[in-house]
Design a protein around this motif. Structure first.
Motif, PDB file in Angstrom:
ATOM      1  N   VAL A   1       1.190   4.084  -2.817  1.00 29.87           N
ATOM      2  CA  VAL A   1       0.712   5.626  -2.767  1.00 29.87           C
ATOM      3  C   VAL A   1       2.118   6.432  -3.179  1.00 29.87           C
ATOM      4  O   VAL A   1       1.833   7.452  -3.696  1.00 29.87           O
TER       5      VAL A   1
ATOM      6  N   LEU B   1       0.848  -1.283  -0.025  1.00 30.92           N
ATOM      7  CA  LEU B   1       0.000   0.070  -0.117  1.00 30.92           C
ATOM      8  C   LEU B   1       0.987   1.433  -0.172  1.00 30.92           C
ATOM      9  O   LEU B   1       0.610   2.084  -0.738  1.00 30.92           O
ATOM     10  N   ALA B   2       2.029   1.324   0.997  1.00 33.67           N
ATOM     11  CA  ALA B   2       2.802   2.452   1.029  1.00 33.67           C
ATOM     12  C   ALA B   2       3.724   2.819  -0.312  1.00 33.67           C
ATOM     13  O   ALA B   2       3.545   3.790  -1.038  1.00 33.67           O
ATOM     14  N   GLU B   3       3.809   1.797  -1.052  1.00 28.81           N
ATOM     15  CA  GLU B   3       4.519   1.776  -2.242  1.00 28.81           C
ATOM     16  C   GLU B   3       3.675   2.491  -3.308  1.00 28.81           C
ATOM     17  O   GLU B   3       3.871   3.046  -3.982  1.00 28.81           O
TER      18      GLU B   3
END
Lengths: 406, 173
Positions: free
Chosen positions: B39, B35-37
């Motif tokens: 984003v 998810l962070a990647e």
């Protein structure tokens, strides 16, 4: 506790009813955590007004800067020097000096030779003054004089006097795209009279502004003021403005404008025309080497160039044919075009015997038609066999040093 | 401001993105990383997004593509169960209801485990459609395929699911 039983034909839909979305959400990291983590991978772009231009805007700005801001200073100069000798030469010796100098000549220099026999000599003497003219598009007059000195080193016993005659210099500022456009324009404007390898001649003849500046400096010495100059490729249809005249010179015709030309006496007009024509002709832009002329502006009746099948000039073969032609010329001067061609063919047969070659004659008039002698340009193309089949020839040598092989 | 707009749009899609990351990866840690990647990639490409009303589908598609890239890098498609993904997602069912099939009763977890065994190309549209309740058009935008193709994939997924469960469920069309 007994688990409830759900009758269903869609097991996934049934299972979904019991999926604990709240529990899933509770286990989720907060959006702030994810955003923070993401920014450790790639930071958010700061959005200040001047930073919102974007890559395309920046690229456009760079292109505009390249287009309008002058970046490259370009200096071109056309320098010429005159070389004279303290003593006189026989014609053959003068020819040898000229050939030897041509052999030492750097690639960025062009040379021509004039031989003026002293008047009132006995028929068996034929000595005269040798004058060499050298031109360069890159070197300053001082550098050219120095290079000329090196080329003449050991060539003649006599001491040469080297005098810078003409120098025209142009300094322009061009942006990178303009410089590219200029180069492309020059390519389009290329005159095909020279082999591609003769880049210096092509550059000189392709740069009318530079040549015009040099001609202006040359004419200024005789008190004439050049007001316009242009090379004209279709001379027959060229429109001539007032105070200008057309010079049907080789390899490109010129339109030369001189202040108050129309008001000058006819004789003076003729002098200016001859001067302008000899200025171009005197540079001997062809790569055929040096040939001697009896007076300024006049070359041998045929300028010979021997080229291979790719159009590259072959200086050794050219020099051999020229030497043979020169000796035939001394025996029997030709009268008219056909005799000249016949003489060239005799020289060719002697030198290129057994080789497959063809001759392409072109006729150019150095002076105004009907008032001066014509000059022919003969390009000889060796088609098939290697030029090692050329016959060995000897150079003229007054001192009996024996035959010099090429 | 563009940054504020991105943050606001992401807030709206955060939970759905988290669930898709979980469906794709199966484990908390992997899902959070994915998810962070995603984003991070979205921040980089956000300026190119013209229709912000399609941010949700655009972001989910980006995340899925990122996941597929990772799978390709590993050369083979790993089954979620291979690294214990089932303990994180499907065990969070508040109860373990039994689903009565035509031949036997199934535990709900068993159904989800079978879903995990579907190929990603079938599993994702099935989950997005059934669990996330997304329309065929929305799923199509995430998958980068037409709605008709989504329908076909969901049908195939259900058929395959029935085979895996060993039950003769009626496959809805």
């Amino acid at each position: 506790m007994m688990a409830p039983q759900i009758p269903s034909n869609d097991p996934l839909a049934a299972a979904r009813q019991h999926l604990d979305f709240e529990a899933l959400a509770k286990g989720a990291p907060s959006s702030k955590t994810i955003l923070f983590k993401a920014q450790t991978i790639v930071p958010m772009v700061p959005h200040k007004p001047w930073e919102r231009i974007g890559k395309a805007g920046a690229g456009l700005a760079v292109a505009l800067v390249l287009l309008f801001v002058p970046l490259i200073p370009t200096t071109t100069r056309l320098a010429m020097v005159k070389v004279q000798f303290e003593n006189t030469f026989t014609r053959d010796k003068a020819q040898e000096v000229a050939y030897d100098m041509a052999r030492n000549l750097p690639a960025q220099m062009l040379a021509s030779a004039e031989f003026a026999e002293a008047p009132g000599q006995a028929a068996d003497q034929h000595t005269g003054r040798l004058t060499l003219r050298l031109a360069s598009l890159r070197l300053s007059p001082e550098e050219l004089a120095e290079a000329s000195h090196d080329s003449l080193d050991g060539v003649a016993d006599a001491q040469p006097f080297i005098t810078p005659t003409t120098a025209a210099q142009q300094r322009t500022w061009q942006s990178i795209p303009q410089a590219i456009a200029t180069r492309l324009r020059k390519e389009d404007n290329k005159v095909s009279n020279f082999p591609p390898a003769n880049t210096l001649a092509n550059e000189i003849i392709g740069d009318s502004r530079m040549f015009g500046s040099a001609l202006a400096a040359h004419l200024a010495k005789s008190g004439q003021h050049l007001v316009s100059f242009a090379f004209v490729d279709d001379g027959a249809n060229a429109l001539q403005p007032a105070d200008s005249f057309l010079v049907p010179a080789w390899p490109r015709w010129m339109s030369v404008g001189v202040a108050d030309y129309d008001a000058l006496p006819r004789l003076q007009q003729q002098e200016i025309r001859t001067d302008a024509a000899s200025f171009l002709g005197g540079m001997l832009l062809t790569s055929s080497g040096i040939v001697l002329a009896d007076r300024p502006g006049q070359q041998l009746p045929v300028l010979l160039t021997v080229a291979d099948r790719n159009g590259n000039a072959d200086p050794v073969a050219t020099r051999m044919v020229q030497a043979e032609f020169g000796s035939l010329l001394a025996e029997k001067p030709p009268v008219g075009k056909f005799e000249t061609e016949s003489l060239v063919n005799t020289a060719l047969k002697s030198v290129l015997d057994g080789l497959d070659y063809k001759v392409d004659y072109r006729q150019y008039s150095v002076f105004e038609p009907g008032q001066a002698e014509d000059t022919y340009l003969a390009t000889i193309t060796i088609n098939g066999k290697r030029r090692t089949g050329l016959k060995e020839l000897s150079m003229p040598d007054d001192n009996g040093r024996g035959k010099e092989e090429f | 401001m563009r940054n504020a707009q991105f943050t606001q749009l992401y807030e709206e899609v955060h939970l759905r993105g988290w669930r898709l990351a979980l469906y794709l990866c199966g484990r908390h840690e992997d899902a959070e990383d994915l998810l962070a990647e995603a984003v991070a990639h979205a921040i980089r490409k956000f300026d190119k997004l013209r229709e912000t009303d399609k941010f949700s589908a655009w972001f989910l598609k980006l995340m899925r593509n990122l996941h597929i890239d990772h799978l390709r890098k590993r050369k083979r498609q790993l089954d979620v169960a291979d690294f214990g993904g089932d303990v994180m997602v499907w065990e969070r069912l508040n109860r373990y209801p039994m689903i009565s099939g035509p031949q036997r009763n199934l535990e709900a977890r068993e159904v989800f485990r079978a879903v995990d065994r579907l190929p990603e190309g079938l599993r994702t549209p099935l989950l997005l459609s059934t669990i996330e309740d997304m329309s065929l058009a929305e799923v199509g935008r995430v998958m980068g395929i037409r709605p008709g193709a989504v329908k076909v994939r969901i049908h195939r997924a259900r058929k395959k699911l029935a085979e895996l469960l060993g039950e003769d469920f009626e496959v809805p069309r």
